[in-house]
Design an enzyme around this catalytic site. Structure first.
Site, PDB file in Angstrom:
ATOM      1  N   LYS A  96      -9.250  -3.573   6.431  1.00 57.09           N
ATOM      2  CA  LYS A  96      -8.251  -3.261   7.463  1.00 57.09           C
ATOM      3  C   LYS A  96      -8.849  -3.284   8.853  1.00 57.09           C
ATOM      4  O   LYS A  96      -8.221  -3.749   9.800  1.00 57.09           O
ATOM      5  CB  LYS A  96      -7.619  -1.890   7.191  1.00 57.09           C
ATOM      6  CG  LYS A  96      -6.617  -1.916   6.056  1.00 57.09           C
ATOM      7  CD  LYS A  96      -5.706  -0.723   6.114  1.00 57.09           C
ATOM      8  CE  LYS A  96      -4.657  -0.789   5.040  1.00 57.09           C
ATOM      9  NZ  LYS A  96      -3.789   0.379   5.013  1.00 57.09           N
ATOM     10  N   LYS A 124      -3.947  -9.573  -1.567  1.00 60.43           N
ATOM     11  CA  LYS A 124      -2.799  -8.855  -2.122  1.00 60.43           C
ATOM     12  C   LYS A 124      -1.597  -8.900  -1.169  1.00 60.43           C
ATOM     13  O   LYS A 124      -1.762  -9.016   0.052  1.00 60.43           O
ATOM     14  CB  LYS A 124      -3.174  -7.407  -2.433  1.00 60.43           C
ATOM     15  CG  LYS A 124      -3.387  -6.541  -1.228  1.00 60.43           C
ATOM     16  CD  LYS A 124      -3.373  -5.060  -1.607  1.00 60.43           C
ATOM     17  CE  LYS A 124      -3.204  -4.227  -0.350  1.00 60.43           C
ATOM     18  NZ  LYS A 124      -2.508  -2.987  -0.545  1.00 60.43           N
ATOM     19  N   LYS A 138       2.180  -4.818   3.301  1.00 60.93           N
ATOM     20  CA  LYS A 138       3.175  -4.555   4.359  1.00 60.93           C
ATOM     21  C   LYS A 138       2.687  -5.033   5.722  1.00 60.93           C
ATOM     22  O   LYS A 138       3.455  -5.449   6.562  1.00 60.93           O
ATOM     23  CB  LYS A 138       3.403  -3.047   4.534  1.00 60.93           C
ATOM     24  CG  LYS A 138       4.022  -2.340   3.393  1.00 60.93           C
ATOM     25  CD  LYS A 138       4.256  -0.885   3.810  1.00 60.93           C
ATOM     26  CE  LYS A 138       4.138   0.053   2.650  1.00 60.93           C
ATOM     27  NZ  LYS A 138       2.778   0.520   2.370  1.00 60.93           N
TER      28      LYS A 138
HETATM   29  N1  AQP Z   1       0.081  -6.094  -3.619  1.00 58.72           N
HETATM   30  C1  AQP Z   1       0.088  -5.019  -4.386  1.00 58.72           C
HETATM   31  N2  AQP Z   1       0.048  -5.132  -5.734  1.00 58.72           N
HETATM   32  C2  AQP Z   1       0.071  -4.024  -6.526  1.00 58.72           C
HETATM   33  N3  AQP Z   1       0.138  -2.776  -6.032  1.00 58.72           N
HETATM   34  C3  AQP Z   1       0.185  -2.628  -4.707  1.00 58.72           C
HETATM   35  N4  AQP Z   1       0.254  -1.542  -3.916  1.00 58.72           N
HETATM   36  C4  AQP Z   1       0.282  -1.922  -2.612  1.00 58.72           C
HETATM   37  N5  AQP Z   1       0.222  -3.259  -2.524  1.00 58.72           N
HETATM   38  C5  AQP Z   1       0.167  -3.725  -3.809  1.00 58.72           C
HETATM   39  C6  AQP Z   1       0.315  -0.184  -4.420  1.00 58.72           C
HETATM   40  O1  AQP Z   1       1.418   0.459  -3.809  1.00 58.72           O
HETATM   41  C7  AQP Z   1       1.084   1.837  -3.664  1.00 58.72           C
HETATM   42  C8  AQP Z   1       1.407   2.268  -2.269  1.00 58.72           C
HETATM   43  O2  AQP Z   1       0.575   1.591  -1.357  1.00 58.72           O
HETATM   44  P1  AQP Z   1       0.502   2.081   0.139  1.00 58.72           P
HETATM   45  O3  AQP Z   1       1.713   1.708   0.855  1.00 58.72           O
HETATM   46  O4  AQP Z   1       0.197   3.512   0.180  1.00 58.72           O
HETATM   47  O5  AQP Z   1      -0.738   1.391   0.751  1.00 58.72           O
HETATM   48  P2  AQP Z   1      -1.383   0.023   0.549  1.00 58.72           P
HETATM   49  O6  AQP Z   1      -2.012  -0.069  -0.805  1.00 58.72           O
HETATM   50  O7  AQP Z   1      -2.320  -0.145   1.689  1.00 58.72           O
HETATM   51  O8  AQP Z   1      -0.139  -0.974   0.619  1.00 58.72           O
HETATM   52  P3  AQP Z   1       0.133  -2.092   1.661  1.00 58.72           P
HETATM   53  O9  AQP Z   1       1.442  -2.700   1.377  1.00 58.72           O
HETATM   54  O10 AQP Z   1      -1.028  -3.034   1.742  1.00 58.72           O
HETATM   55  O11 AQP Z   1       0.298  -1.286   3.012  1.00 58.72           O
HETATM   56  P4  AQP Z   1      -0.444  -1.494   4.370  1.00 58.72           P
HETATM   57  O12 AQP Z   1      -0.327  -2.958   4.697  1.00 58.72           O
HETATM   58  O13 AQP Z   1       0.287  -0.593   5.341  1.00 58.72           O
HETATM   59  O14 AQP Z   1      -1.852  -1.067   4.143  1.00 58.72           O
HETATM   60  C9  AQP Z   1      -0.382   2.005  -4.011  1.00 58.72           C
HETATM   61  O15 AQP Z   1      -0.495   2.544  -5.314  1.00 58.72           O
HETATM   62  C10 AQP Z   1      -0.901   0.617  -3.984  1.00 58.72           C
HETATM   63  O16 AQP Z   1      -1.975   0.433  -4.879  1.00 58.72           O
END
Ligand code: AQP
Length: 338
Positions: free
Chosen positions: A123, A206, A209
């Site tokens: 990040k 992956k 968001k």
């Molecule tokens: N691509 C993914 N595949 C499977 N699981 C995923 N998770 C996130 N992306 C994937 C799972 O969703 C849960 C919540 O995630 P989060 O929003 O707390 O944070 P994150 O993992 O950082 O998700 P994002 O979408 O990538 O958000 P940003 O971009 O804001 O950092 C977790 O259990 C995660 O594993």
């Protein structure tokens, strides 16, 4: 909740997880995490949090953040989290999360642990690493505090979060060793096909968001035409046959989404598209996604802000009761005057 349910909960294992209100939820959040929570809530004493303190580790617009917190809570309910069975609350409504985070920072977490965390590296590399917030670096300790406060046995997460659950295990063991048994050492739990849903524009990263391109993800609120366009533009591997293989990660990802949303096995899907090529497969996949999203979006629209605020208020009350007990035990053990 009646007395019998309260008694039953005492004997059930506990599960805890959360999503950041840092953008629109996407299929990765659902298939990698929330879908699993829905099936776990009957077996576990379940707590699902909207982790807004995590969201502010990167810049957020206050007005949008406020809206998204309610939207994520509505999404939980519309996806099948039943507030009668599971506790739903907002992280910043429970002060013990930040208190325990600070205490773990000081007495259990070490710089050597933190420097290994790959999500921080990924990040912070998206912008100027020197300007990344200290909170972003400390995010895994806050996540450990979230989990440990509720005596969590099992943490259902996507693969990207497993390293953070491992850290929570390390911190729990270290604290227990130094101050006596206090925390349960939690286990991560992954789904199979959904554990890592990849970006539609790049199957090596992956779905996220905060991805730069909107063609990386399908949000749960995407309109049908947007879904059709995103699936049409999704990268595919060379060749034209629809077969599941590690050598074809883009197609593998699309097949994982198809099987998880349609309840058809991978084998059945491969047979359906035998000799038909990617075009038909992608068209049908888009319709499978649209069918799922349309009924989800209808359920979201049926939930009012007032209703969700009432659920979150009662969720925060229950979470505060549980977390206060644990934080008091922790403070006493480390030598604070109670
Ligand atoms: N691509 C993914 N595949 C499977 N699981 C995923 N998770 C996130 N992306 C994937 C799972 O969703 C849960 C919540 O995630 P989060 O929003 O707390 O944070 P994150 O993992 O950082 O998700 P994002 O979408 O990538 O958000 P940003 O971009 O804001 O950092 C977790 O259990 C995660 O594993």
């Amino acid at each position: 909740m009646n007395d019998l349910i309260v008694k039953l909960l005492e004997f059930m294992k506990k599960t805890f997880s959360g999503v950041q209100p840092s953008g629109e939820l996407h299929l990765g959040n659902y298939l990698g995490a929330i879908k699993n929570w829905v099936s776990m809530q009957d077996e576990y004493d379940a707590t699902f949090c909207i982790v807004d303190l995590h969201a502010i580790t990167v810049p957020q617009d206050p007005k949008e953040l406020r809206r998204r917190i309610l939207d994520v809570a509505k999404a939980y309910i519309a996806l099948g989290i039943d507030p009668e069975k599971s506790n739903i609350f907002v992280q910043s409504d429970v002060n013990a999360h930040t208190e325990l985070c600070w205490i773990l920072n000081c007495v259990a977490a070490r710089m050597g642990d933190m420097e290994k965390m790959t999500q921080f590296k990924d990040k912070s590399a998206k912008g100027d690493a020197q300007r990344a917030s200290v909170g972003l670096f400390d995010y895994p300790v806050l996540m450990a505090a979230d989990i440990l406060l509720y005596d969590t046995d099992v943490v259902p997460v996507g693969e990207d979060q497993v390293q953070h659950v491992e850290l929570a295990r390390t911190l729990a063991r270290r604290f227990n060793k130094k101050f006596g048994d206090t925390f349960i050492v939690p286990q991560p739990e992954l789904t199979t096909e959904g554990k890592r849903i990849m970006g539609l524009d790049d199957p090596t990263k992956k779905m996220s968001k905060s991805a730069v391109s909107k063609y990386n993800y399908i949000t749960l609120m995407d309109e049908p035409d947007v879904v059709r366009k995103k699936i049409r533009k999704a990268v595919t591997d060379s060749g034209s046959d629809v077969t599941y293989s590690d050598e074809r990660p883009a197609l593998q990802n699309l097949l994982n989404i198809y099987t998880l949303l349609s309840k058809k096995s991978i084998k059945e899907i491969e047979l359906m598209y035998d000799g038909r090529g990617f075009g038909d497969f992608k068209n049908d996949l888009a319709e499978v996604i649209i069918e799922f999203l349309t009924s989800f979006q209808q359920r979201v629209n049926d939930i009012s802000d007032e209703e969700v605020k009432r659920i979150l208020k009662s969720g925060a009350k229950k979470a505060n009761e549980q977390a206060t007990q644990k934080i008091q035990e922790v403070k006493e053990k480390i030598g604070f005057v109670m």
